[in-house]
Write an enzyme that holds these catalytic residues in place. Structure first.
Site, short mmCIF file in Angstrom:
data_model
loop_
_atom_site.label_atom_id
_atom_site.label_comp_id
_atom_site.label_asym_id
_atom_site.label_seq_id
_atom_site.Cartn_x
_atom_site.Cartn_y
_atom_site.Cartn_z
N HIS A 368 41.74 87.94 94.28
CA HIS A 368 42.00 88.94 95.31
C HIS A 368 40.90 89.04 96.35
CE1 HIS A 368 45.41 90.06 92.83
NE2 HIS A 368 45.91 90.34 94.01
N ARG A 475 49.07 96.23 100.46
CA ARG A 475 48.63 96.32 99.07
C ARG A 475 47.99 97.69 98.85
NH1 ARG A 475 47.32 90.63 100.00
NH2 ARG A 475 48.21 89.36 98.32
N ARG A 511 53.81 98.32 99.16
CA ARG A 511 54.05 97.94 97.76
C ARG A 511 53.45 99.02 96.86
NH1 ARG A 511 51.51 92.47 95.53
NH2 ARG A 511 49.58 93.64 95.68
N GLU A 609 58.06 87.30 91.67
CA GLU A 609 56.79 86.66 91.35
C GLU A 609 56.66 86.32 89.86
OE1 GLU A 609 53.53 89.17 92.59
OE2 GLU A 609 54.51 91.00 91.92
N ASN A 632 51.75 83.79 95.01
CA ASN A 632 50.49 83.65 94.26
C ASN A 632 50.76 83.78 92.77
OD1 ASN A 632 49.49 83.81 96.83
ND2 ASN A 632 48.85 85.93 96.63
N ASP A 633 51.45 84.86 92.42
CA ASP A 633 51.75 85.04 91.00
C ASP A 633 52.86 84.10 90.55
OD1 ASP A 633 49.97 86.94 89.87
OD2 ASP A 633 50.86 88.45 91.16
N ARG A 643 45.36 82.10 88.13
CA ARG A 643 45.02 81.94 89.55
C ARG A 643 43.55 82.17 89.85
NH1 ARG A 643 48.27 87.08 92.20
NH2 ARG A 643 46.66 87.24 93.75
N CYS A 680 55.39 86.65 100.85
CA CYS A 680 54.15 87.33 101.24
C CYS A 680 52.95 86.84 100.45
CB CYS A 680 54.29 88.84 101.08
SG CYS A 680 54.66 89.36 99.41
C1 PEP Z 1 51.60 87.43 95.14
O1 PEP Z 1 51.49 87.47 93.91
O2 PEP Z 1 51.91 86.42 95.77
C2 PEP Z 1 51.30 88.62 95.93
C3 PEP Z 1 51.56 88.67 97.21
O3 PEP Z 1 50.72 89.65 95.30
P1 PEP Z 1 49.19 89.74 94.85
O4 PEP Z 1 48.50 88.54 95.41
O5 PEP Z 1 48.67 91.01 95.38
O6 PEP Z 1 49.29 89.71 93.37
MG MG Z 2 51.39 89.38 92.88
#
Ligand code: PEP
Ligand code: MG
Length: 760
Positions: A368, A475, A511, A609, A632-633, A643, A680
Site C-alpha cells: 500500500h 480508499r 469504498r 478481487e 492487485n488482490d 503482493r 481500479c
Molecule cells: C485492489 O486490490 O486491486 C485494490 C484496488 O484494492 P487495494 O489495493 O486497496 O487492496
Molecule cells: Mg484490494
C-alpha cells in the site's frame, strides 16, 4: 547443531564489516568440523572472477589477492554446477588448479558448497583436510544448512559489498564503503528522484536506530542519564510488585537487571560511545547489541536466553530516550525517505513538495505504501534486499523507480545523467498536460472513462488538474490509518464531504473500510496466522456493524446537496456478504433520511478481487449497479503470491495469462447484465496493461492521478482494432514476461517508449 548454526550467523550479522564477518565464518567452520582449512570465496561478477575472501588454514597473506576466472578450478566447478562437490583426493581431479601461493599442497579431502541467494550463486565455502577421505553426510548437511542460512548475510554484504569492489579491496578500510553503491529492488512507482536520504524507523526498535552524530555531547549524555534512571525506576517498581508473588531466586533476576542498567553496567559504555560522537540512541544500540551478542555466544542455554533480557532492557531505555528526544525530523528541500519499512504515515508527514523519492527494504510494488507513492507521483523502489538503512542518513541518493534501482552518493557523471533524465521526465509530463482537456478516446472513437484512485483529500487538486472524470476508488481506510482511534461519525462526515465537494458533480466511488491484511489499524490490532486470508475488508465490517453503520451514515450524510456518491464493498467473496451489506446500507439510509437529511440513494458496487467473485460475477452484476476489478488482490489470490513479499515478487504479474483470462470472463459477465465494469487496481496505470484493458472492453479505468496523463496518452494512441489485435496475440502467449515485452515493444513502436523507462 541448530544452536551452533544460529550462533555463527548471529556473530556474522553483528560483525563490523564483511571482512570480519567472513573471518568469523571460516574460523568457526574450521573449529566445528575439526578440519584443517576453511576458506570462503565470493564472486565478483564485474570481473568474472571469484575472490578468496577469508581463510583459516591456507596462506592468510593471499586474502583478497587471489582471484580466479569463474569457470576455472574446483571452486569454479561448484559455481557452474550450483551444487556441492565432495572429493576424497582433490589434487587428482582434472579440474584442480594448482596455485602455489595458496599453499594447499598438504590437503587432499575437499568439500565445496555453493552459497546461493535467490537463485544466484554468491560464493563458495570450502573445507579441506590432509587425509584422503570423503566428508561424511552429517558434515555435508551441516555445510549446506550453514550456507543456506549465510546466503542472506552474504547477500547483504554483497549489496553493500557491490560497492566494496571485491578484488581491489586491499587498503580500503578507510574508504567509504557506500560511495557509488548501486542497490537493486522492485520498481514501486515510476520516475527518477534525486535527493538527500532521511531515514525513518519505528520507535523502540533498536535495530532500526540509525547512526547519527551527536549535536551536543553534553545534552545527549544528560538525556541518556535520565532515560537510564527512568528505566531503573521501572524495574525497581516491577521488582516491588513481584515481591511475594515469585520465589526469592527469581526475584534476584531483577537485581541483575538493575545492575545491567547501572552506570557500571551499560551506562559507562554508552556514555563513552556518546563522547566518541554518537547520539544517545545510536550509542545505546551499539552497546546493547554488543552485550546481547556476548550472551548469545554462550554455550549454556540459560545464559544464552539472557540476551533477550538485555535487548528488552535496551528497548526500555530507548523508549524513554525517544519520548524525550522526540525527533523532529528535518526534511531537506529534496527528501528521499528511506527505511526498513516505510509507512503511509511517514510518507504523509513529509511537507508538500519536498518528497523526491522513497526506498523501502520491505514490501513490493503492490504494497500500500507503493500505491500511495504512485498516487503522489513519488519515484519508489521497494524490497531492496538488506538495505543498509542505518548508514544512509544524509547521503545523496538517486532513485530510479522504473528499474527499481537506487544509487548511493553517486559520481558526478551519474548525477548529471540522472538530472538529464529527470528533466526529460518533467518535460514529458509538461507535454502531457496538453492532453488535459482532450477526451480519453481511441483514434477510432471508442471512449474510456478515466478516474482517479485516492486516499488523501490533498489529492483532489492534482486529480482535477490532470482532467480526472471522477474518483473510481476512494480508499477510506487512509483517514482511519493516520488517526489513533476510529474517527467519529461527525469527523468522517466532514472528511467525506470535502471529497464529494471537491469532485462534484463528478462521481466519487467511496469504498467502505478495507482494513486487515497488510493494512492494520494501529488501534485495532488483529493477530492472525494468515492475515490475507483472514479478517479483512467486508468480513471485518460486517462483523462490526457499529463501525460499518457509522461509516455508511457518514457517507450518506456527506452526500447531501451533492448527489455524486457511489458506495463500493471490498473483498466480497459471496452473495451473502452483498445481501448483508445492502441490508445495512438500507438501514443507514433509512436512519439518515429519518433524521431529516435530504439525500438520494447512492449507486452501489462491489469489487471483484477474490477468485470466487470471478465465477460469480454475473450473479453479483444482477444485484448491484457496477463492478470494479481490484487487480492487485485478484492477482495475489489467483496466483497465490503475497503482493507484499519481495521474495516472490517476480511471480507477481498482472499480465499473467490466467489473470487476463479472468478479466476477460468478468467483463463478459458484467456486460451480459448491462452492468458497467471498471478496474481500479494498479494494472490500470500500467501503460502496457492499458492496451489490453481497452481491448477487453472495460468501461472505465481508475488509477493514481500522477499516472492519468500517461494512460490517456496510451488510450489516444491505439485504435480499438490495434488493441484487439495485440490482445489476440498475447492470448497465444504463455509467459507474463513475453506478454510484457510484446506490449512494451508496441509502446516503443508507437513512440510511447518514455512511459516505460526514464527519459523521453
Ligand atoms: C485492489 O486490490 O486491486 C485494490 C484496488 O484494492 P487495494 O489495493 O486497496 O487492496
Ligand atoms: Mg484490494
Amino acid at each position: 547443531m541448530l544452536k551452533i548454526l544460529r550462533r555463527i550467523v548471529q556473530e556474522m550479522n553483528d560483525a563490523k564489516n564483511l571482512e570480519d564477518s567472513l573471518q568469523i565464518l571460516v574460523k568457526q567452520v574450521r573449529e566445528v568440523l575439526e578440519t584443517q582449512a576453511a576458506t570462503v570465496f565470493l564472486i565478483d561478477r564485474e570481473q568474472g572472477k571469484y575472490v578468496l575472501m577469508a581463510t583459516d588454514g591456507l596462506n592468510p597473506d593471499i586474502v583478497k589477492r587471489i582471484s580466479i576466472p569463474l569457470e576455472k578450478g574446483l571452486v569454479g566447478q561448484v559455481i557452474q554446477r550450483e551444487e556441492l562437490i565432495n572429493l576424497e583426493n582433490a589434487p587428482e581431479n582434472p579440474h584442480f588448479v594448482h596455485v602455489p601461493e595458496v599453499r594447499e599442497e598438504p590437503f587432499k579431502a575437499f568439500l565445496g558448497v555453493p552459497i546461493i541467494h535467490q537463485r544466484r550463486v554468491l560464493g563458495v565455502i570450502v573445507v579441506q583436510q590432509e587425509d584422503a577421505r570423503c566428508f561424511d553426510e552429517s558434515e555435508e548437511a551441516f555445510m549446506v544448512t550453514l550456507s543456506a542460512q549465510l546466503a542472506g548475510v552474504i547477500a547483504h554484504a554483497e549489496a553493500t559489498g557491490a560497492m566494496l569492489k571485491l578484488s581491489s579491496v586491499e587498503g580500503s578500510a578507510s574508504q567509504d564503503r557506500f560511495e557509488g553503491a548501486s542497490l537493486g529492488g522492485i520498481p514501486g512507482a515510476p520516475g527518477v528522484g534525486i535527493g538527500e536520504a532521511v531515514v525513518v524507523y519505528p520507535l523502540a526498535d533498536l535495530d532500526a536506530v540509525p547512526d547519527r552524530k551527536a549535536e551536543s555531547v553534553v545534552s545527549e549524555l544528560a538525556q541518556f542519564d535520565m532515560a537510564l534512571s527512568q528505566a531503573r525506576d521501572e524495574i525497581q517498581a516491577l521488582k516491588g510488585r513481584m515481591e511475594g508473588a515469585i520465589a526469592k531466586e527469581e526475584q534476584a533476576l531483577f537485581d541483575v537487571y538493575l545492575r545491567i542498567l547501572d552506570k557500571m553496567g551499560i551506562g559507562d559504555e554508552v556514555a563513552q560511545e556518546i563522547r566518541d560522537g554518537q547520539w544517545a540512541q545510536g550509542a545505546l544500540r551499539t552497546v546493547i547489541k554488543r552485550h546481547a551478542l556476548q550472551f548469545e555466544a554462550m554455550e549454556d542455554d540459560y545464559l544464552r536466553e539472557r540476551a533477550v533480557d538485555v535487548r528488552d532492557l535496551g528497548r526500555r531505555v530507548l523508549s524513554h530516550l525517544q519520548a524525550r528526544q522526540k525527533v523532529t525530523i528535518q526534511y531537506p528541500e529534496k527528501t528521499i525517505l528511506i527505511g526498513d519499512e516505510v509507512t503511509a504515515s511517514a510518507l504523509a508527514s513529509v511537507p508538500e513538495g519536498r518528497l523526491m523519492g522513497l526506498v523501502s527494504a520491505q514490501g513490493s510494488g503492490n504494497s500500500h505504501v507503493a500505491i500511495l507513492a504512485r498516487a503522489m507521483g513519488v519515484p519508489t523502489v521497494m524490497g531492496v534486499d538488506d538495505l543498509p538503512v542505518s548508514h544512509l542518513e544524509g547521503r545523496e541518493l538517486i532513485v530510479d523507480g522504473y528499474y527499481g534501482q537506487m544509487y548511493v552518493s553517486p559520481s558526478s557523471e551519474l548525477r548529471e545523467e540522472f538530472l538529464l533524465l529527470a528533466e526529460e521526465e518533467r518535460q514529458l509530463d509538461a507535454d502531457l498536460q496538453s492532453l488535459r482537456n482532450l477526451p480519453a478516446e481511441t483514434p477510432d472513437g471508442h471512449k474510456v472513462s478515466l478516474y482517479v484512485n485516492t486516499g488523501l483529500a490533498a489529492d483532489a487538486g492534482l486529480s482535477l488538474s490532470v482532467g480526472a472524470e471522477g474518483v473510481g476508488l476512494y480508499r477510506t481506510e487512509v483517514p482511519f490509518m493516520i488517526r489513533d482511534c476510529f474517527p467519529a461519525e461527525g469527523e468522517q462526515t466532514k472528511i467525506y464531504k470535502q471529497m464529494l465537494a471537491a469532485f462534484s458533480p463528478r462521481p466519487v466511488v467511496m469504498r467502505t473500510l478495507d482494513v486487515g491484511g497488510d493494512k492494520p489499524l494501529p488501534y485495532f490490532p488483529v493477530e492472525e496466522d494468515n492475515p490475507f486470508l483472514g479478517w479483512r475488508g467486508i468480513r471485518l465490517t460486517l462483523d462490526h456493524p457499529e463501525v460499518f453503520l457509522v461509516q455508511l451514515r457518514a457517507m450518506l450524510k456527506a452526500s447531501e446537496g451533492f448527489g455524486n456518491l457511489r458506495i463500493m464493498f471490498p473483498m466480497v467473496s459471496g452473495i451473502g456478504e452483498i445481501d448483508e451489506a445492502q441490508r445495512l446500507l438500507n438501514q443507514a439510509f433509512q436512519e439518515v433520511t429519518e433524521e431529516g437529511f435530504e439525500i438520494q440513494k447512492p449507486t452501489v458496487g462491489v469489487m471483484i478481487e477474490i477468485p470466487s467473485s470471478v465465477y460469480q460475477a454475473d450473479e453479483f452484476a444482477k444485484r448491484v449497479d457496477f463492478l470494479s476489478v481490484g487487480s492487485n488482490d485478484l492477482t495475489q489470490y489467483l496466483l497465490a503470491v503475497d503482493r507484499n513479499n519481495a521474495r516472490v515478487a517476480t511471480l507477481y504479474d498482472s499480465l499473467h495469462p490466467a489473470v487476463i483470462q479472468a478479466l476477460h470472463d468478468v467483463v463478459k459477465s458484467a456486460h451480459a447484465q448491462q452492468t458497467p465494469i471498471s478496474i481500479c487496481g494498479e494494472m490500470a496505470s500500467d501503460p502496457a496493461a492499458v492496451i489490453l484493458l481497452v481491448a477487453l472492453g472495460f468501461d472505465a479505468l481508475s488509477m493514481s492521478a500522477a499516472s492519468l496523463p500517461r494512460v490517456k496518452w496510451v488510450v489516444r494512441n491505439f485504435t480499438v482494432e490495434q488493441a484487439r489485435t495485440l490482445l489476440a496475440e498475447v492470448r497465444e502467449m504463455n509467459h507474463p514476461t513475453m506478454i510484457r515485452c510484446h506490449l512494451e515493444l508496441a509502446l516503443e513502436q508507437a513512440g510511447l517508449g518514455g512511459l516505460i523507462r526514464a527519459g523521453k
